[in-house]
Write a protein that holds these residues in place. Structure first.
Motif, PDB file in Angstrom:
ATOM      1  N   GLY A 109     -24.796 -41.838 -10.892  1.00  0.00           N
ATOM      2  CA  GLY A 109     -25.391 -43.142 -11.230  1.00  0.00           C
ATOM      3  C   GLY A 109     -24.520 -43.726 -12.201  1.00  0.00           C
ATOM      4  N   LEU A 110     -25.061 -44.851 -12.675  1.00  0.00           N
ATOM      5  CA  LEU A 110     -24.471 -45.664 -13.707  1.00  0.00           C
ATOM      6  C   LEU A 110     -25.251 -46.179 -14.981  1.00  0.00           C
ATOM      7  CD1 LEU A 110     -25.486 -48.887 -13.460  1.00  0.00           C
ATOM      8  CD2 LEU A 110     -24.013 -48.821 -11.586  1.00  0.00           C
ATOM      9  N   ILE A 253     -15.911 -44.642 -10.032  1.00  0.00           N
ATOM     10  CA  ILE A 253     -15.192 -43.771  -9.612  1.00  0.00           C
ATOM     11  C   ILE A 253     -14.704 -44.076  -8.220  1.00  0.00           C
ATOM     12  CG2 ILE A 253     -15.003 -41.324  -8.650  1.00  0.00           C
ATOM     13  CD1 ILE A 253     -17.569 -40.828 -10.600  1.00  0.00           C
ATOM     14  N   GLN A 254     -13.405 -44.364  -7.897  1.00  0.00           N
ATOM     15  CA  GLN A 254     -13.093 -44.940  -6.649  1.00  0.00           C
ATOM     16  C   GLN A 254     -13.080 -43.798  -5.543  1.00  0.00           C
ATOM     17  OE1 GLN A 254      -9.138 -46.918  -6.712  1.00  0.00           O
ATOM     18  NE2 GLN A 254      -9.841 -48.040  -5.424  1.00  0.00           N
ATOM     19  N   VAL A 255     -13.255 -44.106  -4.398  1.00  0.00           N
ATOM     20  CA  VAL A 255     -13.644 -43.049  -3.320  1.00  0.00           C
ATOM     21  C   VAL A 255     -13.077 -43.840  -2.122  1.00  0.00           C
ATOM     22  CG1 VAL A 255     -15.595 -41.787  -4.227  1.00  0.00           C
ATOM     23  CG2 VAL A 255     -16.003 -43.902  -2.754  1.00  0.00           C
ATOM     24  N   ASP A 256     -12.726 -42.893  -1.003  1.00  0.00           N
ATOM     25  CA  ASP A 256     -12.377 -43.511   0.315  1.00  0.00           C
ATOM     26  C   ASP A 256     -13.848 -43.862   1.152  1.00  0.00           C
ATOM     27  OD1 ASP A 256     -13.206 -40.934   1.138  1.00  0.00           O
ATOM     28  OD2 ASP A 256     -11.224 -40.435   1.523  1.00  0.00           O
ATOM     29  N   ASP A 257     -13.577 -44.095   2.350  1.00  0.00           N
ATOM     30  CA  ASP A 257     -14.448 -44.122   3.068  1.00  0.00           C
ATOM     31  C   ASP A 257     -15.471 -43.106   3.398  1.00  0.00           C
ATOM     32  OD1 ASP A 257     -13.726 -46.810   3.562  1.00  0.00           O
ATOM     33  OD2 ASP A 257     -12.702 -46.472   5.616  1.00  0.00           O
ATOM     34  N   VAL A 266     -13.566 -33.154  -4.581  1.00  0.00           N
ATOM     35  CA  VAL A 266     -14.900 -33.622  -5.610  1.00  0.00           C
ATOM     36  C   VAL A 266     -15.045 -35.043  -4.747  1.00  0.00           C
ATOM     37  CG1 VAL A 266     -15.195 -34.594  -7.568  1.00  0.00           C
ATOM     38  CG2 VAL A 266     -13.993 -32.694  -7.425  1.00  0.00           C
ATOM     39  N   TYR A 267     -16.418 -35.054  -4.363  1.00  0.00           N
ATOM     40  CA  TYR A 267     -16.873 -36.467  -3.873  1.00  0.00           C
ATOM     41  C   TYR A 267     -17.780 -37.089  -4.725  1.00  0.00           C
ATOM     42  CZ  TYR A 267     -15.213 -34.429   0.657  1.00  0.00           C
ATOM     43  OH  TYR A 267     -14.358 -33.766   1.609  1.00  0.00           O
ATOM     44  N   ALA A 272     -22.521 -44.408  -9.007  1.00  0.00           N
ATOM     45  CA  ALA A 272     -21.168 -43.885  -9.594  1.00  0.00           C
ATOM     46  C   ALA A 272     -19.690 -44.360  -9.064  1.00  0.00           C
ATOM     47  CB  ALA A 272     -21.177 -42.270  -9.572  1.00  0.00           C
ATOM     48  N   SER A 273     -20.008 -44.650  -7.539  1.00  0.00           N
ATOM     49  CA  SER A 273     -18.721 -45.077  -7.059  1.00  0.00           C
ATOM     50  C   SER A 273     -18.928 -46.529  -6.344  1.00  0.00           C
ATOM     51  CB  SER A 273     -18.557 -44.038  -5.765  1.00  0.00           C
ATOM     52  OG  SER A 273     -19.627 -44.006  -4.926  1.00  0.00           O
TER      53      SER A 273
END
Length: 309
Positions: A109-110, A253-257, A266-267, A272-273
């Protein structure tokens, strides 16, 4: 040390959805949750299809029971340490216990960092809100004060003007209001008060009553709109060597699709993302991450079998 195919850190909507997707695929999953959901102060969660207006804690309780029904283990506590990598495996220490895992989901979360205005913490999540979609209907037609704090504040004023004709913009941080923002507010017919807010005041029943300005005036209000600085709870990600992405509203946190971060194995899911993810969007991102992990594990298992053939 007990081993799990995946450890999910954070038991909110995103974390539980990831755990359920994995549990339904017969994966061994551990969820570690501190029990401090971001929306705990709110009485109702909205835009939750089929559960409109449900209490956020009731929604999470149902989600936990669903996860447990698929064999997911859940423990309460804070994660003290996260180490390892995809190649060596991950190790998680929480409340004096250690576990190992092949994959990690960060659903941490944030944090809403609020301006230091006395009384704002008390109103936050109730009569002080940030999202028109989450709380706008509940304050329709009320006297609403928008606190001008940053680049999001003018947009908030525009969104809430659809819900009430009684909007006033308090220019708490003058440097954040440029000529374009002023033109927008003028076009919407929203008056601007050029004062900072000194205190949030409540009536004898404990309800929001007004805000006290720097010049001593009180402006009555039934609801406040506040743009928090939203920062992902990402200390564990940083400890693994990850880096946060910057956003005008905070950090994430940057993530892909599929929810994968820049660190293999790590996902990340939920707020959070994605700083703007509401409950259903957060849950959807968790489901996607869980499905992606299961597919990844299947691929590794197949490669191992083929190598042994």
């Amino acid at each position: 040390m007990e081993h799990f195919e995946t450890i999910v850190i954070g038991g909110g909507s995103a974390g539980l959805a990831a755990a359920i997707a994995l549990g339904r695929s017969r994966r061994t999953v551990l969820v570690i949750d501190e029990g401090q959901p971001r929306n705990e102060a709110a009485q109702h969660a909205h835009n939750v299809l089929g559960n409109e207006g449900i209490n956020p804690l009731e929604l999470l309780s149902r989600g936990r029971q669903e996860a447990i029904s698929y064999g997911v283990q859940i423990i309460e506590g804070a994660v003290d340490r996260l180490t390892g990598s995809l190649d060596t495996g991950f190790r998680v220490t929480a409340s004096g216990q250690s576990f190992s895992a092949g994959r990690i989901v960060l659903a941490t979360g944030l944090v809403d960092d609020l301006p230091a205005i006395p009384g704002l913490d008390r109103a936050w999540g109730d009569t002080a809100a940030h999202c028109a979609y989450c709380h706008g209907w509940e304050v329709r037609d009320q006297e609403i004060l928008v606190l001008g704090l940053g680049p999001m504040s003018t947009h908030q004023a525009m969104m809430f003007s659809q819900l009430s004709p009684n909007i006033t913009f308090i220019n708490h941080n003058p440097s954040a209001l440029n000529d374009e923002n002023r033109a927008t507010l003028a076009a919407l017919g929203i008056p601007v008060i050029e004062q900072s807010v000194q205190e949030i005041e409540f009536d004898a029943q404990g309800d929001l009553d007004s805000v006290k300005l720097a010049d001593g005036r009180n402006v009555s209000a039934q609801a406040l709109v506040v743009a928090s600085k939203m920062n992902a709870q990402a200390s564990l990600y940083l400890s693994l060597g990850g880096q946060l992405a910057e956003h005008p509203l905070g950090t994430f946190i940057q993530v892909d699709d599929m929810g994968a971060t820049a660190l293999p194995g790590v996902y990340a899911a939920g707020n959070a993302s994605n700083l703007g993810a509401m409950v259903m969007a957060a849950a959807a991102s968790g489901t996607i991450a869980g499905a992606a992990i299961n597919a990844d594990l299947l691929g590794k298992q197949l490669a191992k079998v083929q190598a042994q053939a």
